[in-house]
Design a protein around this motif. Structure first.
Motif, PDB file in Angstrom:
ATOM      1  N   UNK A 171      46.403  39.889  78.692  1.00 31.41           N
ATOM      2  CA  UNK A 171      46.273  41.128  77.907  1.00 31.41           C
ATOM      3  C   UNK A 171      47.664  41.632  77.526  1.00 31.41           C
ATOM      4  N   UNK A 172      47.705  42.509  76.520  1.00 32.42           N
ATOM      5  CA  UNK A 172      48.994  43.047  76.083  1.00 32.42           C
ATOM      6  C   UNK A 172      49.597  43.955  77.161  1.00 32.42           C
ATOM      7  N   UNK A 173      48.751  44.434  78.098  1.00 32.19           N
ATOM      8  CA  UNK A 173      49.247  45.320  79.153  1.00 32.19           C
ATOM      9  C   UNK A 173      49.869  44.553  80.318  1.00 32.19           C
ATOM     10  N   UNK A 174      49.911  43.228  80.225  1.00 34.28           N
ATOM     11  CA  UNK A 174      50.495  42.458  81.323  1.00 34.28           C
ATOM     12  C   UNK A 174      49.470  42.103  82.381  1.00 34.28           C
ATOM     13  N   UNK A 175      48.227  42.074  82.014  1.00 36.91           N
ATOM     14  CA  UNK A 175      47.188  41.681  82.950  1.00 36.91           C
ATOM     15  C   UNK A 175      46.411  40.510  82.387  1.00 36.91           C
ATOM     16  N   UNK A 176      45.168  40.358  82.845  1.00 39.29           N
ATOM     17  CA  UNK A 176      44.336  39.304  82.296  1.00 39.29           C
ATOM     18  C   UNK A 176      42.888  39.765  82.256  1.00 39.29           C
ATOM     19  N   UNK A 177      42.126  39.148  81.343  1.00 40.61           N
ATOM     20  CA  UNK A 177      40.737  39.559  81.145  1.00 40.61           C
ATOM     21  C   UNK A 177      39.885  38.333  80.839  1.00 40.61           C
ATOM     22  N   UNK A 178      38.701  38.292  81.471  1.00 40.72           N
ATOM     23  CA  UNK A 178      37.811  37.145  81.294  1.00 40.72           C
ATOM     24  C   UNK A 178      36.764  37.497  80.244  1.00 40.72           C
ATOM     25  N   UNK A 179      37.145  37.385  78.968  1.00 38.81           N
ATOM     26  CA  UNK A 179      36.239  37.810  77.905  1.00 38.81           C
ATOM     27  C   UNK A 179      36.648  37.165  76.594  1.00 38.81           C
ATOM     28  N   UNK A 180      35.659  36.596  75.879  1.00 45.39           N
ATOM     29  CA  UNK A 180      35.941  35.902  74.612  1.00 45.39           C
ATOM     30  C   UNK A 180      36.451  36.844  73.521  1.00 45.39           C
ATOM     31  N   UNK A 181      36.261  38.140  73.675  1.00 45.51           N
ATOM     32  CA  UNK A 181      36.799  39.083  72.682  1.00 45.51           C
ATOM     33  C   UNK A 181      38.321  38.956  72.584  1.00 45.51           C
ATOM     34  N   UNK A 182      38.928  38.380  73.625  1.00 46.47           N
ATOM     35  CA  UNK A 182      40.398  38.289  73.659  1.00 46.47           C
ATOM     36  C   UNK A 182      40.899  36.875  73.394  1.00 46.47           C
ATOM     37  N   UNK A 183      40.001  36.027  72.885  1.00 46.93           N
ATOM     38  CA  UNK A 183      40.408  34.668  72.532  1.00 46.93           C
ATOM     39  C   UNK A 183      41.043  34.708  71.145  1.00 46.93           C
ATOM     40  N   UNK A 184      42.352  34.801  71.118  1.00 49.20           N
ATOM     41  CA  UNK A 184      43.045  34.962  69.828  1.00 49.20           C
ATOM     42  C   UNK A 184      42.944  33.695  68.977  1.00 49.20           C
ATOM     43  N   UNK A 185      42.821  32.547  69.631  1.00 43.17           N
ATOM     44  CA  UNK A 185      42.695  31.293  68.869  1.00 43.17           C
ATOM     45  C   UNK A 185      41.388  31.279  68.080  1.00 43.17           C
ATOM     46  N   UNK A 186      40.302  31.744  68.721  1.00 46.12           N
ATOM     47  CA  UNK A 186      39.003  31.772  68.037  1.00 46.12           C
ATOM     48  C   UNK A 186      39.074  32.689  66.828  1.00 46.12           C
TER      49      UNK A 186
END
Ligand SMILES: Nc1ncnc2c1ncn2[C@@H]1O[C@H](COP(=O)(O)OP(=O)(O)O)[C@@H](O)[C@H]1O
Ligand SMILES: [Mg+2]
Length: 334
Positions: free
Chosen positions: A315-330
């Motif tokens: 994530x942009x906040x320096x964390x991580x998230x398990x969600x396809x909404x954040x798959x920038x490649x897709x």
């Protein structure tokens, strides 16, 4: 150096219907002096994670894979004797139900001075004086009277203070607290959490605080790990978790906090209302959906979520998230 690093921890339990995987490649880390919250609904696997972090697992639970590195030792590979040396010295835990962790047939004082004498060779009388000082330090009113009391003669809040003193006497570098305020009322909860936070600062100790209530723990932790159905769904700095939660599940948790725009001024220990956070229930561990575990309850789910399991994205906040909404490649591909 990371103080505690749980990596890819998979734990199964044996039930009447056979073996079920509960924790699925759980990862979390705590830096020296850090303060991390492990948050999730009841049954999400918080206690199993906390116990595994102590190298302790309940009967029937089994580590399938992964590691628990504490001060660079894999606790899952230590022998019982080596583990005992680590626990109670470098690594301490306070539990949900303080009465279960105190021996009912000994006075509070004898249990505390026993802990003192385990770590220092001093006389009984000196141990008593020291134990009373510890009781005073954890905010026990009338420490001398408390010293001679049996656990059942003290309130839940006082028992939790006594347990905390016992946990802290060895000078641990990490304190794991599994819902330490679950049996207390709101005012006491605030006091005990503040006490834990104060002791952490004073003793430069790290804290892993387990709770089902994001609002409460956010006051005393710097990072938050969110567990859903045995899996980490989001991890990141507490402040950004509250201001801009990334995962739809975390968004629902934050939305359930009364007046989130004022969470900065929230009183410590003010609980989220006892409303369901979101409709539906988490999936059963023996009937997990094939895709994202949260998809059946997610109002932002799309086709891919039901078909594929999402990995963790940065994530942009320096964390991580398990969600396809954040798959920038897709996103780029579409
Ligand atoms: N010793 C055990 N034997 C069988 N199932 C267990 C055992 N410990 C935990 N579980 C199951 O694992 C899941 C997670 O439990 P737990 O870690 O205690 O959740 P939490 O602390 O988040 O409420 C639950 O579904 C629980 O029923
Ligand atoms: Mg629990």
């Amino acid at each position: 150096m990371t103080l505690l690093a749980i990596r890819d921890l998979t734990v199964s339990v044996r039930g009447p219907a056979g073996k079920t995987t509960i924790l699925d490649r759980v990862g979390l880390s705590v830096e020296p002096g850090g303060a991390v919250a492990l948050v999730g609904e009841s049954g999400s696997g918080k206690s199993l994670t906390a116990f595994a972090a102590m190298g302790l697992l309940p009967a029937g639970a089994r580590v399938e894979s992964g590691s628990v590195l504490f001060e660079d030792k894999n606790l899952l590979e230590l022998r019982e004797r080596e583990l005992c040396a680590v626990r109670g010295a470098r690594l301490a835990m306070v539990f949900q139900e303080p009465s279960a962790a105190l021996n009912p047939v000994y006075t509070i004082g004898s249990q505390i001075s026993e802990a003192v004498r385990l770590h220092q060779s001093i006389s009984r009388r000196d141990a008593r004086a020291l134990a009373e000082r510890w009781l005073a330090d954890v905010g026990m009113p009338a420490p001398s009277r408390a010293y001679d009391s049996y656990p059942h003669e003290l309130s839940g809040g006082m028992r939790q203070r006594a347990l905390l003193a016992i946990a802290l006497i060895a000078g641990p570098s990490l304190l794991i607290a599994d819902e330490p305020t679950a049996s207390l009322d709101r005012t006491l909860e605030a006091q005990v959490l503040e006490l834990i936070a104060e002791q952490r600062r004073k003793r430069k100790m790290a804290l892993l605080l387990v709770s089902h209530d994001l609002a409460t723990v956010s006051e005393v932790t710097v990072r938050v790990v969110v567990l859903y159905a045995g899996e980490v769904v989001e991890e990141g700095p507490t402040a950004s978790m509250l201001d801009a939660p990334a995962h739809p599940y975390t968004q629902a948790l934050v939305a359930s906090i009364p007046d989130p725009s004022k969470h900065g001024q929230r009183r410590l220990g003010q609980r989220a209302p006892l409303l369901p956070v979101l409709p539906g229930a988490p999936p059963r561990f023996d009937m997990l959906p094939p895709g994202c575990r949260f998809a059946p309850r997610c109002d932002q789910a799309f086709d891919r979520c039901a078909a594929e399991r999402p990995p963790l994205y940065a994530t942009s906040a320096g964390g991580s998230v398990r969600c396809f909404l954040y798959d920038t490649k897709a996103e780029a591909a579409s």
